[in-house]
Structures are given as C-alpha cells and as structure tokens.
Motif scaffolding. Sequence first.
Motif, mmCIF file in Angstrom:
data_model
loop_
_atom_site.group_PDB
_atom_site.id
_atom_site.type_symbol
_atom_site.label_atom_id
_atom_site.label_comp_id
_atom_site.label_asym_id
_atom_site.label_seq_id
_atom_site.Cartn_x
_atom_site.Cartn_y
_atom_site.Cartn_z
ATOM 1 N N ASP A 140 21.310 16.659 -47.232
ATOM 2 C CA ASP A 140 20.231 16.130 -46.402
ATOM 3 C C ASP A 140 20.339 14.609 -46.325
ATOM 4 O OD1 ASP A 140 19.112 18.664 -46.097
ATOM 5 O OD2 ASP A 140 17.728 18.418 -47.779
ATOM 6 N N ARG A 141 19.768 14.048 -45.276
ATOM 7 C CA ARG A 141 19.600 12.598 -45.094
ATOM 8 C C ARG A 141 20.908 11.817 -45.258
ATOM 9 N NH1 ARG A 141 14.101 12.841 -48.272
ATOM 10 N NH2 ARG A 141 15.417 12.363 -50.028
ATOM 11 N N VAL A 165 18.173 21.901 -57.266
ATOM 12 C CA VAL A 165 18.511 20.642 -57.940
ATOM 13 C C VAL A 165 18.944 19.688 -56.842
ATOM 14 C CG1 VAL A 165 20.025 19.507 -59.607
ATOM 15 C CG2 VAL A 165 19.286 21.890 -59.996
ATOM 16 N N VAL A 166 18.246 18.561 -56.707
ATOM 17 C CA VAL A 166 18.607 17.571 -55.690
ATOM 18 C C VAL A 166 19.291 16.407 -56.402
ATOM 19 C CG1 VAL A 166 17.794 16.044 -53.856
ATOM 20 C CG2 VAL A 166 16.655 18.252 -54.248
ATOM 21 N N GLU A 167 20.530 16.146 -55.995
ATOM 22 C CA GLU A 167 21.279 15.001 -56.507
ATOM 23 C C GLU A 167 21.341 13.943 -55.414
ATOM 24 O OE1 GLU A 167 24.696 16.735 -59.403
ATOM 25 O OE2 GLU A 167 25.036 17.060 -57.266
ATOM 26 N N SER A 168 20.851 12.763 -55.692
ATOM 27 C CA SER A 168 21.032 11.646 -54.770
ATOM 28 C C SER A 168 22.466 11.171 -54.930
ATOM 29 C CB SER A 168 20.068 10.511 -55.087
ATOM 30 O OG SER A 168 18.753 10.938 -54.836
ATOM 31 N N CYS A 169 23.212 11.140 -53.820
ATOM 32 C CA CYS A 169 24.620 10.743 -53.832
ATOM 33 C C CYS A 169 24.748 9.359 -53.207
ATOM 34 C CB CYS A 169 25.470 11.703 -53.005
ATOM 35 S SG CYS A 169 25.455 13.382 -53.575
ATOM 36 N N CYS A 222 23.327 10.215 -49.364
ATOM 37 C CA CYS A 222 22.800 11.517 -48.947
ATOM 38 C C CYS A 222 22.195 12.204 -50.155
ATOM 39 C CB CYS A 222 23.880 12.391 -48.318
ATOM 40 S SG CYS A 222 25.167 12.961 -49.446
ATOM 41 N N ASP A 223 21.529 13.310 -49.893
ATOM 42 C CA ASP A 223 21.026 14.174 -50.956
ATOM 43 C C ASP A 223 21.830 15.457 -50.945
ATOM 44 O OD1 ASP A 223 19.037 12.417 -51.761
ATOM 45 O OD2 ASP A 223 17.515 13.323 -50.481
#
Length: 149
Positions: A85-86, A120-124, A137-138
């Motif tokens: 996402d994003r 589980v959302v990882e901010s990349c 991105c997420d």
Amino acid sequence: MERPRYFEDYVLGEERRSHGRTITETDFVVHAGHTGDFFPHHMDAEHMKASPFGQRIAHGTMTFAIGIGLTASEINPLAFTYGYDRLRFPRPVFIGDTIHTVLTVSALEPDPRRPDKGRVVESCRVVNQRGETVLACDHVLLAERRPAA
C-alpha cells in the motif's frame, strides 16, 4: 530457514535492514527488456542530460522490485505477502547508486475476513547511499495466529 513466526511473535517497532545493492546500467537494460518500458527517462542518456535530473533515472518498478527483493532474507512459512500500500518514489535512483531497504513493523491488526490470521504491516523505506529515501510503501503480510492451547 528462520524459525516460524506467528502473528503474536511480531513486535511493533521491530526493524530489519537489508544489505546494499549497487544499481547498474545492466539493471536498466534488463528491466526495460522485461517490461517493455523503453521511455527516454530510463534509456536515452543524451535526452536526459537536458532534464532537471541531468542523467537517466531508474524505472520506479525496477526500484520497487530490487528494493523489495533485498528484503527476501527471512523465510516464514506462517506468513505471506498480502500486498503493498501507499507506494511512493520521493527521489530518483541513478546508475551507480547503492540502495538498501529498512523494514519497520508499524501495525499489527486483526484480519476481518480471516480470524485465524493477523495483518502485519511493515513500513518499507528504500534508502540510497546518501541516506535519502527513494521509495516508501507499506508491506502487508498475513500471518497465522498461534493456535489456542
């Protein structure tokens, strides 16, 4: 192989970093061949000399593929990618730049359609050698919940 991790094993704020990877002209050519994207922004050095960038810029899709590929160091049979996402490209990547990726667990959420899994959302962040973020991105993972005892 890493030890299997259930949704409950992930910790908000935990971080991992990839190794670095230098972007080459071969990367540009191979990616253009794979995708059919031969836009002058990526392939025409003379055209780009007159641009605000002064040189060719990497395909965003290539930056994404390489940046995310660098994170493929942890194999967890209990989790799989649900999506991204994003996605944003705040700065360009040039031939000769060295990038690495930083992943931070930014959210742990129930999955509304799958009670046996959590998200589980990882901010990349893909970062160049100057410390500039070139991609953000997420990454959303679906991870199995620990079975009831």
